[in-house]
Design an enzyme around this catalytic site. Structure first.
Site: not given
Ligand code: DQA
Length: 143
Positions: A10-11, A18, A23, A74, A77, A80, A87, A98, A100, A102, A107, A111
């Site tokens: 998401p996002n 954003r 980011y 990735n 959100a 977490h 699963d 995995e 990320h 950031s 943070r 997170r």
């Molecule tokens: C993220 C870090 C997450 O905590 C956050 O909710 C994101 C992006 C990152 O790529 O740094 O949406 O996964």
């Protein structure tokens, strides 16, 4: 040729808009272009999926069973919070990295918890787009 599925949660479709201080200013299509170019140098095939919906991400992971050779995720959100994504990854049993953008450890406290980390072979944080390149390298080197 190995086929790698790259899932963004998401996002992440809002990259460039954003929180650019966290980011960066490059957008989601630029991320895909960056990954495609890196994958080409490694001789990897890529498939992309982005969703803002937890169940859609679970569905896509399930579809990778027997079709993909590895997953880069990735979960944003959902990292977490999502036992369902953890699963699903365990269910299909594919090598998973995995990523990320950031540095989630420096943070907010919430997170620091990642359910996906309990399954992923490797977690890369705080390296921006380069984290995805490192993930591709890692998967390309697996037997
Ligand atoms: C993220 C870090 C997450 O905590 C956050 O909710 C994101 C992006 C990152 O790529 O740094 O949406 O996964």
């Amino acid at each position: 040729m190995k086929r790698i599925l790259i899932i963004n949660g998401p996002n992440l479709n809002m990259l460039g808009i954003r929180e650019p201080g966290i980011y960066g200013t490059r957008d989601y299509p630029s991320l895909l272009e960056f990954i495609r170019k890196k994958a080409a140098t490694l001789g990897l095939e890529t498939e992309f999926f982005q969703s803002n919906h937890e169940g859609a991400i679970v569905d896509r992971i399930q579809q990778a069973y027997g079709k993909s050779d590895g997953i880069i995720i990735n979960p944003a959100a959902y990292t977490h919070t999502s036992v369902a994504i953890l699963d699903a990854l365990k269910a299909v049993g594919l090598p998973t990295v995995e990523v990320h953008l950031s540095d989630v450890d420096s943070r907010e406290e919430f997170r620091r918890i990642s359910y996906v980390s309990l399954y992923a072979l490797k977690t890369i944080k705080g390296k921006g787009f380069d984290g995805y390149a490192e993930a591709l390298e890692f998967l390309s080197e697996l037997p």
